[in-house]
Write an enzyme that holds these catalytic residues in place. Structure first.
Site, short mmCIF file in Angstrom:
data_model
loop_
_atom_site.label_atom_id
_atom_site.label_comp_id
_atom_site.label_asym_id
_atom_site.label_seq_id
_atom_site.Cartn_x
_atom_site.Cartn_y
_atom_site.Cartn_z
N ARG A 132 0.83 -1.21 0.00
CA ARG A 132 0.00 0.00 0.00
C ARG A 132 0.86 1.26 0.00
O ARG A 132 0.38 2.34 -0.32
CB ARG A 132 -0.94 -0.01 1.20
CG ARG A 132 -1.93 1.14 1.25
CD ARG A 132 -3.16 0.85 2.10
NE ARG A 132 -2.86 0.15 3.33
CZ ARG A 132 -2.45 0.76 4.46
NH1 ARG A 132 -2.27 2.07 4.48
NH2 ARG A 132 -2.23 0.05 5.56
N TYR A 155 -13.96 19.16 -14.69
CA TYR A 155 -14.24 17.73 -14.79
C TYR A 155 -15.38 17.39 -13.83
O TYR A 155 -15.34 17.74 -12.66
CB TYR A 155 -12.98 16.92 -14.45
CG TYR A 155 -13.25 15.46 -14.23
CD1 TYR A 155 -13.82 14.69 -15.25
CD2 TYR A 155 -12.96 14.85 -13.03
CE1 TYR A 155 -14.10 13.34 -15.05
CE2 TYR A 155 -13.22 13.50 -12.83
CZ TYR A 155 -13.80 12.76 -13.84
OH TYR A 155 -14.07 11.43 -13.64
N ASP A 213 -5.59 20.87 -13.25
CA ASP A 213 -5.91 19.64 -13.97
C ASP A 213 -5.40 19.81 -15.40
O ASP A 213 -5.94 20.59 -16.18
CB ASP A 213 -7.42 19.40 -13.94
CG ASP A 213 -7.81 18.05 -14.55
OD1 ASP A 213 -7.04 17.53 -15.38
OD2 ASP A 213 -8.89 17.54 -14.20
N LYS A 222 -6.68 8.97 -19.54
CA LYS A 222 -6.93 9.62 -20.82
C LYS A 222 -5.69 9.59 -21.72
O LYS A 222 -5.25 8.53 -22.14
CB LYS A 222 -7.43 11.04 -20.58
CG LYS A 222 -8.58 11.16 -19.56
CD LYS A 222 -9.78 10.30 -19.90
CE LYS A 222 -11.02 10.63 -19.08
NZ LYS A 222 -10.89 10.45 -17.63
#
Length: 397
Positions: A57, A110, A186, A211
């Site tokens: 993790r 977004y 972003d 993306k």
């Protein structure tokens, strides 16, 4: 034990870095590509040593080359951090806002990040001020508070999703810095090949790696990059404690996809500009939104702060929402789907989503231009738009 990358000169250009960054050291018989490491835990010693991997993790050797490559591409001085999704990365960034603080965010952002911010604001975690990010005066007033509390974070998205507004990045970053706000950008639409937010004044760069970076519509992944040690430590802690970690196979696929980013962006940007110019004169189109057009309100800003104009464009179809839906249904090559940045060209009517802001026109279609031949893409769009002016079969009988 940490990843020891191959050494690359700092002068390498971004379109070379996407191929060269994150490679293993040049050791005889070593692999050219970093391998996938499938392990949930790592061998330790009787003492805790700073930098130990310890547990899956916290770290995975497969993450390291991708994080190194993203850091180099964005010009960050610290390794980037990858997350299980773009929205997981956005959640980590929003966690930096102090309780009771204030976030300034574009009204067109977004959708997932905007909804997350709205829900957290509704719970009283912070105050949300949404703005037209292209309106400098409005953004600066929201940052300073206009007599109220100054903002703690400025969230930038430029060009915005889906309206493609272009922010004056340097001016807004200076204004945010003046009030002590953290600046998150972003950069998913632009990619680091087209825009460098850290150089323009941002503190943190966010990517939906899903993306353009991964580029093949087969990975869900996010990333954050920063040069500030305090912010990176806080983001790393959030990822470790909240468990928003990437799978090693997804990280490996994303790095493989990154290798062709420059070629894909070059092709899709050129096609997007050509399509925008043709659509701008089509009788079935009311309006084209694309900063690459000289007539676009964001053209001058985009030209000043970007090395291209991106591969996403929007059109408003003549005839309203029903006509826009009819165009999507009449397409053969373009795929109706909710995503962008893949090798295939995608299209969708954004207002069909319940959470889409009502400032987005009902007849707006968002087009993510892929790497197909531009003439084939145009022929498909042209025939679908032309059907709007054709009489319905059997009409008047």
């Amino acid at each position: 034990m940490t990843h020891q990358p191959a050494s690359h000169p700092e002068h390498l250009r971004p379109d070379t870095l996407v191929v060269a960054a994150g490679r293993p050291p040049r050791v005889h018989d070593a692999p050219v590509n970093p391998p996938i490491m499938l392990s949930s835990t790592y061998v330790g010693t009787g003492t805790v040593v700073d930098g130990d991997r310890a547990y899956g993790r916290y770290s995975n050797p497969t993450w390291d080359p991708l994080e190194e490559a993203l850091s180099q591409l964005e010009g960050a001085t610290l390794p980037a951090l990858i997350f299980s999704s773009g929205l997981a990365a956005a959640s980590a960034a929003l966690s930096l806002i102090p309780t009771g603080g204030t976030l300034v965010m574009p009204i067109h952002s977004y959708q997932g990040a905007l909804v997350m911010a709205q829900e957290q604001a509704a719970k009283g975690l912070f105050t949300l001020r949404t703005v037209d990010i292209a309106n400098n005066d409005e953004v600066i007033a929201a940052l300073t508070g206009a007599g109220e509390k100054a903002a703690d974070m400025l969230w930038l998205e430029s060009p915005t999703n889906p309206m493609l507004e272009v922010a004056d990045m340097e001016l807004l970053c200076r204004s945010a810095q003046a009030v002590g706000a953290i600046i998150v950008t972003d950069n998913t639409f632009s990619t680091p090949l087209v825009q460098k937010p850290l150089e323009l004044g941002s503190d943190i760069v966010l990517h939906s790696v899903t993306k353009y970076l991964a580029g093949h519509s087969d990975v869900i992944l996010g990333a954050l990059a920063t040069s500030r040690p305090d912010l990176r430590e806080a983001l790393l802690h959030h990822r470790s404690i909240h468990g928003a970690i990437a799978g090693p196979f997804e990280a490996w696929l994303a790095l493989r996809g990154l290798r062709t980013l420059a070629l894909r962006v070059e092709r899709s940007q050129a096609s997007a500009l050509e399509l925008a110019r043709r659509l701008d004169t089509h009788s079935g189109v009311e309006k084209v939104l694309f900063p690459g057009l000289e007539s676009d309100p964001g053209h001058v800003r985009a030209k000043a702060q970007m090395s291209g104009f991106g591969s996403v464009l929007c059109i408003q179809v003549a005839g309203g929402a029903e006509a826009a839906t009819a165009v999507v249904e009449a397409l053969d090559l373009w795929t109706p789907a909710t995503s962008l940045g893949g090798v295939e060209s995608l299209i969708e009517r954004r207002r069909r989503h319940a959470n889409e802001p009502d400032t987005v026109p009902q007849n707006l279609l968002r087009l993510s231009v892929g790497i197909e031949n531009v003439e084939d893409l145009w022929a498909d769009l042209d025939q679908a738009l032309d059907q709007l002016s054709q009489p319905i079969s059997g009409a008047g009988l």
